[in-house]
Write an enzyme that holds these catalytic residues in place. Sequence first.
Site, short mmCIF file in Angstrom:
data_model
loop_
_atom_site.label_atom_id
_atom_site.label_comp_id
_atom_site.label_asym_id
_atom_site.label_seq_id
_atom_site.Cartn_x
_atom_site.Cartn_y
_atom_site.Cartn_z
N THR A 170 1.40 8.99 5.20
CA THR A 170 1.89 8.92 6.56
C THR A 170 1.92 10.32 7.13
O THR A 170 1.90 11.29 6.40
CB THR A 170 3.30 8.32 6.50
N ASP A 192 3.24 -3.11 2.16
CA ASP A 192 4.62 -2.95 2.66
C ASP A 192 5.32 -4.30 2.84
O ASP A 192 6.52 -4.35 3.03
CB ASP A 192 4.65 -2.17 3.98
N LEU A 215 -1.52 5.37 7.17
CA LEU A 215 -2.47 4.45 6.55
C LEU A 215 -1.81 3.80 5.34
O LEU A 215 -2.43 3.09 4.58
CB LEU A 215 -3.71 5.23 6.09
O1 DON Z 1 5.69 2.22 6.73
C1 DON Z 1 6.11 2.66 5.66
O2 DON Z 1 7.27 2.71 5.36
C2 DON Z 1 5.09 3.21 4.69
N1 DON Z 1 3.84 2.54 4.84
C3 DON Z 1 4.98 4.67 4.87
C4 DON Z 1 4.02 5.30 3.89
C5 DON Z 1 4.23 6.75 3.70
O3 DON Z 1 5.08 7.36 4.29
C6 DON Z 1 3.37 7.40 2.69
N2 DON Z 1 3.59 8.81 2.70
N3 DON Z 1 3.96 9.49 1.83
#
Ligand code: DON
Length: 561
Positions: free
Chosen positions: A370, A412, A389
């Site tokens: 992210t 998720d 992503l």
């Molecule tokens: O929306 C979310 O909570 C996750 N898909 C975020 C992913 C994320 O932050 C990965 N980074 N380290």
Amino acid sequence: MKRILYFLPLLLFTYCTRELPAEPTGLVTENAMVVSARREASEIGVEIMKKGGNVFDAMVATELSLAVAYPFAGNLGGGGFMVYRKSNGEVGSIDYREKAPLAAHRDMYLDSLGNVIPGLSTSGGTAVGVPGTVAGVLEVHKKFGKLPLDEIMEPIIALARKGVVVTEKQAKRLEGTRKRFIEANSDSTKFATVYKAGDTIKYPALATTLEKIMNEGHDGFYKGEVAQKIAAYVQAKGGVITEEDLARYEAKWRTPIVFDYKDIKIISMGPPSSGGMTMDQIFTMIAPYDIASYGHNSTRAIQLFTEASRRAYADRNHYLGDPDFVDIPYTGLMDVDYLKGRMADFTFDRATPSAEVGHGTVEIVESSETTHYSIIDAEGNAISATTTLNGGYGSKLYIDALGFFLNNEMDDFSTKPGVPNMFGLPGSEANSIAPEKRMLSSMSPTIVERDGQLYMVVGTPGGSTIITAVAQTILNVHEFNLSMQDAVNAPRFHHQWMPDVVVFEPEGFPLETIETLKAKGYQINEGRTRIIGKVDAIRVLEDGRLEGGADKRGDDTAAGY
Ligand code: DON
């Protein structure tokens, strides 16, 4: 009286040190600022504001520049959230989160025995959610933009054609993932190439896709040639996204979560992000305590924050999901007395084992990558946006013909109640898969106000650790009186109820603190831990100037004028 006189210097000293905000240690500018994961993106965002664009134009510019300069997480093939606060105090937010395709269903990742099939929700076509980023930025531009879209997009298209220089950190990440790029695509994919630090990567296919978006708007991406290519590629890789899924995608304006903590107001993202609600719970649970007096990252401060997080994440995992599909008991979960009750068994003497902490009971009233960027414009309008992503480079599926990676956001969702996702978060019914549902997120783009004035813009990547990293950054400034840059750089810790461990950043905490916590029954992650978040934030100083906090953990850069 004598006593008071005797203590006066001390009292004055205490008063002054509490009241005087920390001197800035990050970049300071007079008018406007962008802090993002790449210098190129921050600078393009600033240029757009210098040309007369507002914070929303700069958001469109920065988001799309990150899609070019930071393919690790910046994206056209993912989604995100943006929270705004205009200089007149008006707040709002937009949800451009991915959604499940029409053909998705609750048990799509289970085998005939009902067990989760490893990898199905994280790699290949089955992992991909319908992307939302392009709809998000176009909607923001339509509603609030000042400059014409082509003026905003031309420098980005030029950057894609000219190319972006690979940094040391990027070269390491690319090398670490190269094998998986080839497995997911083929050995002729663009990212099968070995790139060294200092090389320039050009993105002509991405430039052409961006041109289509610039000329045709929403339909340039969600209908016609681009949509056909996305659907065909996902299906060739075993997924179920169709052109119809893409044609139906819309970004949604949502009401942000707004709550008070002591003398500040926090504005953050509501469901389908869990960020705002979980942060509201954490802050409300710690508010009765004078955390500042315990000291920054002291044992007591860590305990208090950990116990509040433990209880908040238990509720998060049980109650939260896409509000268009599940009833979320907002009032019950954010009720001050309910949250006081949740902390009733908290003591500084020992850890509360997570096994003894379920989700609370509140009445349901009917009714791996992210990136974050923060922007303030010269009029004092602010946006906070987090985009992803999911995993680093998402599903690793790269559409060479279009020049971008596809997300693996389907992970998720709760693939099966109780089974943890890639961030160790166990899912529940509220976050089960359904056609066109949006998966629960932890992304927490946040804006903070003090005395009715803009105070901070904060956010970070980091999966489940996003919420605690954002909350700790706010506390670092507001309670522990660190500058924005120091608050961002400070070592962080994390607890998310399950698994029942406190994770500490490597080399960030004295052994003595860890030993004291262990003696109180805290389970500590002893192995090699990873960094927690990569926060990009801005603080408004008393005199109105802006201080950037660009996380030292990445290539993050503040720029402004
Ligand atoms: O929306 C979310 O909570 C996750 N898909 C975020 C992913 C994320 O932050 C990965 N980074 N380290």
